[in-house]
Design a protein around this motif. Structure first.
Motif, PDB file in Angstrom:
ATOM      1  N   ILE A 154       0.811  -1.211   0.000  1.00 57.78           N
ATOM      2  CA  ILE A 154       0.000   0.000   0.000  1.00 57.78           C
ATOM      3  C   ILE A 154       0.850   1.270   0.000  1.00 57.78           C
ATOM      4  O   ILE A 154       0.522   2.245  -0.680  1.00 57.78           O
ATOM      5  CB  ILE A 154      -0.979  -0.017   1.196  1.00 57.78           C
ATOM      6  CG1 ILE A 154      -1.968   1.139   1.087  1.00 57.78           C
ATOM      7  CG2 ILE A 154      -0.236   0.002   2.521  1.00 57.78           C
ATOM      8  CD1 ILE A 154      -3.141   1.010   2.029  1.00 57.78           C
ATOM      9  N   LEU A 155       1.992   1.290   0.722  1.00 55.28           N
ATOM     10  CA  LEU A 155       2.839   2.475   0.752  1.00 55.28           C
ATOM     11  C   LEU A 155       3.588   2.645  -0.566  1.00 55.28           C
ATOM     12  O   LEU A 155       3.683   3.748  -1.108  1.00 55.28           O
ATOM     13  CB  LEU A 155       3.815   2.391   1.922  1.00 55.28           C
ATOM     14  CG  LEU A 155       3.191   2.383   3.319  1.00 55.28           C
ATOM     15  CD1 LEU A 155       4.268   2.257   4.388  1.00 55.28           C
ATOM     16  CD2 LEU A 155       2.372   3.650   3.548  1.00 55.28           C
ATOM     17  N   GLY A 189      -6.469 -13.687  12.507  1.00 54.08           N
ATOM     18  CA  GLY A 189      -7.256 -13.670  11.276  1.00 54.08           C
ATOM     19  C   GLY A 189      -7.911 -12.321  11.034  1.00 54.08           C
ATOM     20  O   GLY A 189      -7.989 -11.856   9.889  1.00 54.08           O
ATOM     21  N   LEU A 190      -8.363 -11.684  12.087  1.00 52.09           N
ATOM     22  CA  LEU A 190      -8.945 -10.344  11.931  1.00 52.09           C
ATOM     23  C   LEU A 190      -7.915  -9.378  11.360  1.00 52.09           C
ATOM     24  O   LEU A 190      -8.221  -8.565  10.484  1.00 52.09           O
ATOM     25  CB  LEU A 190      -9.455  -9.829  13.278  1.00 52.09           C
ATOM     26  CG  LEU A 190     -10.830 -10.318  13.729  1.00 52.09           C
ATOM     27  CD1 LEU A 190     -11.103  -9.899  15.165  1.00 52.09           C
ATOM     28  CD2 LEU A 190     -11.926  -9.793  12.817  1.00 52.09           C
ATOM     29  N   GLY A 191      -6.694  -9.452  11.860  1.00 51.34           N
ATOM     30  CA  GLY A 191      -5.648  -8.585  11.328  1.00 51.34           C
ATOM     31  C   GLY A 191      -5.263  -8.945   9.912  1.00 51.34           C
ATOM     32  O   GLY A 191      -5.020  -8.069   9.067  1.00 51.34           O
ATOM     33  N   LEU A 192      -5.230 -10.244   9.618  1.00 53.20           N
ATOM     34  CA  LEU A 192      -4.812 -10.716   8.299  1.00 53.20           C
ATOM     35  C   LEU A 192      -5.737 -10.221   7.186  1.00 53.20           C
ATOM     36  O   LEU A 192      -5.292  -9.970   6.060  1.00 53.20           O
ATOM     37  CB  LEU A 192      -4.776 -12.254   8.305  1.00 53.20           C
ATOM     38  CG  LEU A 192      -4.383 -12.958   7.015  1.00 53.20           C
ATOM     39  CD1 LEU A 192      -2.965 -12.580   6.592  1.00 53.20           C
ATOM     40  CD2 LEU A 192      -4.498 -14.472   7.182  1.00 53.20           C
ATOM     41  N   PHE A 193      -7.024 -10.053   7.503  1.00 50.83           N
ATOM     42  CA  PHE A 193      -7.989  -9.648   6.483  1.00 50.83           C
ATOM     43  C   PHE A 193      -8.532  -8.234   6.718  1.00 50.83           C
ATOM     44  O   PHE A 193      -9.546  -7.861   6.127  1.00 50.83           O
ATOM     45  CB  PHE A 193      -9.142 -10.646   6.428  1.00 50.83           C
ATOM     46  CG  PHE A 193      -8.769 -11.955   5.793  1.00 50.83           C
ATOM     47  CD1 PHE A 193      -8.874 -12.137   4.419  1.00 50.83           C
ATOM     48  CD2 PHE A 193      -8.271 -12.988   6.550  1.00 50.83           C
ATOM     49  CE1 PHE A 193      -8.507 -13.331   3.832  1.00 50.83           C
ATOM     50  CE2 PHE A 193      -7.901 -14.196   5.979  1.00 50.83           C
ATOM     51  CZ  PHE A 193      -8.013 -14.364   4.610  1.00 50.83           C
ATOM     52  N   ALA A 194      -7.855  -7.466   7.571  1.00 57.33           N
ATOM     53  CA  ALA A 194      -8.329  -6.110   7.867  1.00 57.33           C
ATOM     54  C   ALA A 194      -7.576  -5.087   7.033  1.00 57.33           C
ATOM     55  O   ALA A 194      -6.360  -5.180   6.868  1.00 57.33           O
ATOM     56  CB  ALA A 194      -8.161  -5.806   9.351  1.00 57.33           C
ATOM     57  N   PRO A 195      -8.283  -4.099   6.478  1.00 62.40           N
ATOM     58  CA  PRO A 195      -7.594  -3.022   5.764  1.00 62.40           C
ATOM     59  C   PRO A 195      -6.886  -2.112   6.775  1.00 62.40           C
ATOM     60  O   PRO A 195      -7.277  -2.060   7.942  1.00 62.40           O
ATOM     61  CB  PRO A 195      -8.746  -2.291   5.066  1.00 62.40           C
ATOM     62  CG  PRO A 195      -9.948  -2.570   5.919  1.00 62.40           C
ATOM     63  CD  PRO A 195      -9.731  -3.941   6.498  1.00 62.40           C
ATOM     64  N   PRO A 196      -5.817  -1.402   6.362  1.00 63.56           N
ATOM     65  CA  PRO A 196      -5.291  -1.367   4.993  1.00 63.56           C
ATOM     66  C   PRO A 196      -4.130  -2.312   4.758  1.00 63.56           C
ATOM     67  O   PRO A 196      -3.654  -2.442   3.644  1.00 63.56           O
ATOM     68  CB  PRO A 196      -4.794   0.081   4.888  1.00 63.56           C
ATOM     69  CG  PRO A 196      -4.308   0.384   6.269  1.00 63.56           C
ATOM     70  CD  PRO A 196      -5.229  -0.346   7.204  1.00 63.56           C
ATOM     71  N   LEU A 197      -3.628  -2.988   5.821  1.00 64.93           N
ATOM     72  CA  LEU A 197      -2.404  -3.772   5.689  1.00 64.93           C
ATOM     73  C   LEU A 197      -2.635  -5.260   5.491  1.00 64.93           C
ATOM     74  O   LEU A 197      -1.717  -5.966   5.076  1.00 64.93           O
ATOM     75  CB  LEU A 197      -1.521  -3.572   6.933  1.00 64.93           C
ATOM     76  CG  LEU A 197      -1.055  -2.142   7.232  1.00 64.93           C
ATOM     77  CD1 LEU A 197      -0.184  -2.121   8.480  1.00 64.93           C
ATOM     78  CD2 LEU A 197      -0.306  -1.562   6.045  1.00 64.93           C
ATOM     79  N   GLY A 198      -3.811  -5.759   5.822  1.00 66.45           N
ATOM     80  CA  GLY A 198      -4.039  -7.202   5.824  1.00 66.45           C
ATOM     81  C   GLY A 198      -3.707  -7.877   4.508  1.00 66.45           C
ATOM     82  O   GLY A 198      -4.326  -7.604   3.475  1.00 66.45           O
ATOM     83  N   LEU A 211      -8.613  -2.458  -3.330  1.00 62.56           N
ATOM     84  CA  LEU A 211      -8.620  -2.536  -1.875  1.00 62.56           C
ATOM     85  C   LEU A 211      -9.487  -1.436  -1.278  1.00 62.56           C
ATOM     86  O   LEU A 211     -10.241  -1.669  -0.320  1.00 62.56           O
ATOM     87  CB  LEU A 211      -7.179  -2.414  -1.352  1.00 62.56           C
ATOM     88  CG  LEU A 211      -6.999  -2.450   0.162  1.00 62.56           C
ATOM     89  CD1 LEU A 211      -7.324  -3.825   0.702  1.00 62.56           C
ATOM     90  CD2 LEU A 211      -5.577  -2.044   0.537  1.00 62.56           C
ATOM     91  N   GLU A 212      -9.415  -0.234  -1.855  1.00 62.31           N
ATOM     92  CA  GLU A 212     -10.169   0.895  -1.321  1.00 62.31           C
ATOM     93  C   GLU A 212     -11.676   0.642  -1.361  1.00 62.31           C
ATOM     94  O   GLU A 212     -12.410   1.072  -0.469  1.00 62.31           O
ATOM     95  CB  GLU A 212      -9.837   2.171  -2.102  1.00 62.31           C
ATOM     96  CG  GLU A 212      -8.417   2.694  -1.900  1.00 62.31           C
ATOM     97  CD  GLU A 212      -7.371   1.897  -2.664  1.00 62.31           C
ATOM     98  OE1 GLU A 212      -6.165   2.100  -2.413  1.00 62.31           O
ATOM     99  OE2 GLU A 212      -7.762   1.062  -3.518  1.00 62.31           O
ATOM    100  N   ALA A 213     -12.138  -0.070  -2.386  1.00 63.44           N
ATOM    101  CA  ALA A 213     -13.580  -0.308  -2.529  1.00 63.44           C
ATOM    102  C   ALA A 213     -14.130  -1.253  -1.471  1.00 63.44           C
ATOM    103  O   ALA A 213     -15.341  -1.274  -1.220  1.00 63.44           O
ATOM    104  CB  ALA A 213     -13.873  -0.860  -3.923  1.00 63.44           C
ATOM    105  N   THR A 214     -13.252  -2.047  -0.840  1.00 67.35           N
ATOM    106  CA  THR A 214     -13.721  -3.028   0.143  1.00 67.35           C
ATOM    107  C   THR A 214     -13.693  -2.500   1.567  1.00 67.35           C
ATOM    108  O   THR A 214     -14.239  -3.144   2.467  1.00 67.35           O
ATOM    109  CB  THR A 214     -12.864  -4.300   0.081  1.00 67.35           C
ATOM    110  OG1 THR A 214     -11.514  -3.976   0.452  1.00 67.35           O
ATOM    111  CG2 THR A 214     -12.881  -4.910  -1.304  1.00 67.35           C
ATOM    112  N   VAL A 215     -13.052  -1.341   1.788  1.00 61.78           N
ATOM    113  CA  VAL A 215     -12.854  -0.861   3.161  1.00 61.78           C
ATOM    114  C   VAL A 215     -14.188  -0.645   3.866  1.00 61.78           C
ATOM    115  O   VAL A 215     -14.397  -1.119   5.000  1.00 61.78           O
ATOM    116  CB  VAL A 215     -12.028   0.440   3.169  1.00 61.78           C
ATOM    117  CG1 VAL A 215     -11.998   1.041   4.568  1.00 61.78           C
ATOM    118  CG2 VAL A 215     -10.615   0.165   2.674  1.00 61.78           C
ATOM    119  N   LYS A 216     -15.106   0.062   3.242  1.00 62.85           N
ATOM    120  CA  LYS A 216     -16.389   0.358   3.889  1.00 62.85           C
ATOM    121  C   LYS A 216     -17.237  -0.896   4.078  1.00 62.85           C
ATOM    122  O   LYS A 216     -17.747  -1.140   5.188  1.00 62.85           O
ATOM    123  CB  LYS A 216     -17.148   1.411   3.077  1.00 62.85           C
ATOM    124  CG  LYS A 216     -18.440   1.872   3.739  1.00 62.85           C
ATOM    125  CD  LYS A 216     -19.109   2.989   2.942  1.00 62.85           C
ATOM    126  CE  LYS A 216     -20.408   3.429   3.613  1.00 62.85           C
ATOM    127  NZ  LYS A 216     -21.071   4.527   2.840  1.00 62.85           N
TER     128      LYS A 216
END
Length: 625
Positions: free
Chosen positions: A90-91, A563-572, A586-591
């Protein structure tokens, strides 16, 4: 879509062009596939021999572990060539194109150094252990030769990918690394009293590499190498020895076996038939496609063990169906990722096996402890889908032309894999690892003889794909072990245990539980699943026991939090895979994913503070006394 196609590349594209490199890649893929096939055959023969003659083949375990190391480093090399090793992009992706290109080139220089280090230090270890033999008389160096071959192959593939960049970017990337190395060298030389410690070097190097998009496995290796360099007393051969010992365990054979089972179901038609039957069963109700997605993840997680295989098998069927019915694909990808979190505790999930291995917990007990939490999370997600879909139009049920009777019969045959996995393990016929081999054999026979969709050509390609994916996973495990070793040398486990105890002093186990959940969510996002468990599982479980928390219960809490961290935005990193499968940003899935992760977090708190959710079934099955 294949798993390889679904995986997001960490940076540069796959190698192409040079005939030599292409021929080497095909050779490496075939050798890795042969090693996987040989391991599969050896384990099945050893189990049948033990059952028939009540005797063991003494050398089978050692040869199986040797072949596993070959799968890890040859399959890992093939994954390098294809650009399949994942990292946090992402960076890097926010940089201007010419800056991003130079950062990618610098990253490939680092990867080249790591791969050469794997090979060279493995050779160094071989020289020191040239006279050592195993308990059955095999040369000890047989366990190190795959590191030498795999390391050099990785180096060739990395160099080929690096040469695909403009010469200016290659030179600028190298120059930047030399300037950084020179600055650190001057610092340690001119200001020795203020020089960074080996631990700071390791953590700093890892953080810089990870944030610049270098794959997680190579970032971990860089951290371990910097620690050894900063220490000055540890031989570099220890790096190769730890990388090898990190996967030199029979239990980890379950990783390639269950990956192979899941991919075989995708190729032989099992997955399509099961999903179609679920789709017909749910019918044309609001949120029907989403409910089928959740139920499909429950089924496939109980078969393949690999989250990558699960997400690919389900996502490649369900996301296109959502697009055709007019549903928002980003909503579907968000639910796919959330369902993968739910499926983290469904046996035979690879992370359950890895945690049992590194923390010395009963794998059967972890399997039993994960079932009720998974049911709780699946039910909560389905309830959420029903509530969120009140205004959504029902999707029409798409059919393939197969009759309902045909689907029910073929699905029953497909679910025979689950019967083999759980029935075989519960009966005591074989271990979880060995049962994985029989599950593979069943899936191959069904695809070949019953569904007739598995040809010899597709079988060969299946083994190549499985060896590459399993190699990628196992290479991460090997890299994680080198970091875990460095942390142990620096007494980090002891310091962390004391810090956690002091933090929770006076508040009791609930404060420790909350703190460790937050740590694992963050580390799960940054480190990916296996490394987070390998590093933090052995550190935190003994502390949890000192607070009176049962290790099986706490292990499930760790896995869900990770698992929550693994699939959590923005770093998962897991979310990247889901987005790649669904073809959305990725941005479209955040909300859309936020509401599902909130549901799962509430479930995690219930699991953490109501131990009977995890312990009642293991207690009934005799794993908890």
């Amino acid at each position: 879509m294949s798993v390889e196609a679904a995986l997001p590349t960490a940076h540069a594209p796959a190698v192409r062009g040079a005939p030599f490199v292409g021929a080497l890649l095909r050779t490496v893929e075939i050798l890795a596939a042969i090693a996987l096939a040989a391991d599969l055959a050896l384990v099945i023969i050893a189990v049948l021999w033990r059952f028939a003659f009540n005797d063991t083949i003494l050398w089978a375990d050692e040869v199986a572990r040797m072949l596993l190391i070959a799968v890890a480093f040859l399959g890992g090399a093939a994954a390098v060539a294809k650009g399949n090793h994942v990292g946090i992009r992402i960076l890097r992706d926010k940089l201007a194109p010419h800056h991003a290109s130079r950062v990618e080139a610098a990253g490939l220089w680092i990867e080249l150094g790591v791969t050469l280090a794997v090979a060279v230090f493995a050779i160094e270890y071989c020289e020191s252990a040239s006279t050592q033999v195993t308990s059955t008389g095999l040369p000890q160096n047989l366990f190190m030769y795959p590191l030498v071959a795999g390391g050099f192959c990785m180096a060739i593939f990395t160099a080929a990918r690096l040469l695909a960049y403009p010469k200016t970017d290659i030179a600028m990337g190298l120059a930047g690394l030399l300037v950084l190395a020179g600055a650190v060298t001057l610092w340690t030389t001119l200001l020795p009293d203020h020089a960074p410690s080996p631990l700071v070097l390791m953590l700093g190097g890892f953080a810089i590499c990870l944030s610049s998009g270098i794959p997680i496995a190579f970032s971990l290796c860089v951290g371990a190498l910097l620690y050894i360099l900063g220490d000055g007393f540890i031989p570099f051969a220890v790096f190769a020895q730890q990388a090898s010992s990190g996967i030199d365990n029979f239990v980890l054979l379950a990783v390639p076996f269950f990956v192979l089972t899941g991919l075989a179901m995708e190729v032989n038609g099992m997955s399509v038939r099961l999903i179609e039957l679920l789709r017909r069963g749910v019918g044309e109700r609001k949120g029907g496609l989403n409910i089928v997605t959740i139920l499909s993840m429950v089924l496939f997680s109980g078969i393949s063990g690999s989250k990558l295989a699960d997400v690919t098998a389900v996502g490649t069927v369900m996301i296109p169906a959502m697009r055709r019915s007019g549903h928002d694909p980003s909503e579907g990808v968000a639910l796919l990722a959330a369902s993968a979190v739910m499926a983290e505790t469904i046996p035979p999930c690879i992370n359950l096996i890895i945690l049992g291995y590194v923390a010395n917990l009963s794998i059967g007990g972890l399997f039993a402890a994960g079932i009720y939490p998974a049911i709780l999370m699946a039910g909560a997600l389905i309830l959420g889908v029903v509530i969120f879909s009140k205004k959504a139009p029902p999707a029409p049920v798409e059919t393939s032309g197969r009759s309902l009777n045909n689907l029910m019969w073929s699905s029953a045959v497909s679910l025979g894999v689950i019967v083999i996995i759980f029935g075989g393990y519960r009966s005591g016929f074989a271990t979880a690892t060995e049962i994985g081999a029989f599950a593979v054999a069943y899936a191959l026979l069904v695809g070949r003889l019953v569904f007739r969709e598995l040809t010899w050509r597709s079988t060969v390609h299946l083994f190549i794909r499985s060896a590459t994916l399993a190699g990628m996973i196992l290479f991460v495990v090997a890299a994680s072990q080198t970091v875990a070793f460095s942390l142990t040398i620096d007494q980090v486990p002891h310091m962390l245990a004391e810090a956690m105890i002091n933090l929770s002093h006076g508040a009791g186990s609930w404060a420790f539980t909350i703190a460790s959940i937050l740590i694992l969510i963050v580390m799960g996002a940054a480190l990916e699943g296996a490394p987070a468990l390998i590093i933090f599982g052995p550190l935190l479980i003994p502390v949890a026991q000192s607070f009176g928390i049962h290790p099986l219960h706490y292990g499930i809490v760790l896995i869900v939090a990770m698992g929550l961290g693994l699939f959590a935005p923005p770093l998962g990193l897991g979310l990247y895979t889901s987005c790649a499968v669904g073809g959305v940003s990725l941005e479209a899935t955040v909300k859309p994913i936020a509401k599902y992760l909130a549901i799962l977090f509430v479930c995690l708190l219930l699991i953490a503070f109501i131990p009977d959710i995890t312990l009642s079934l293991p207690r009934y099955m005799g794993f908890v006394h």
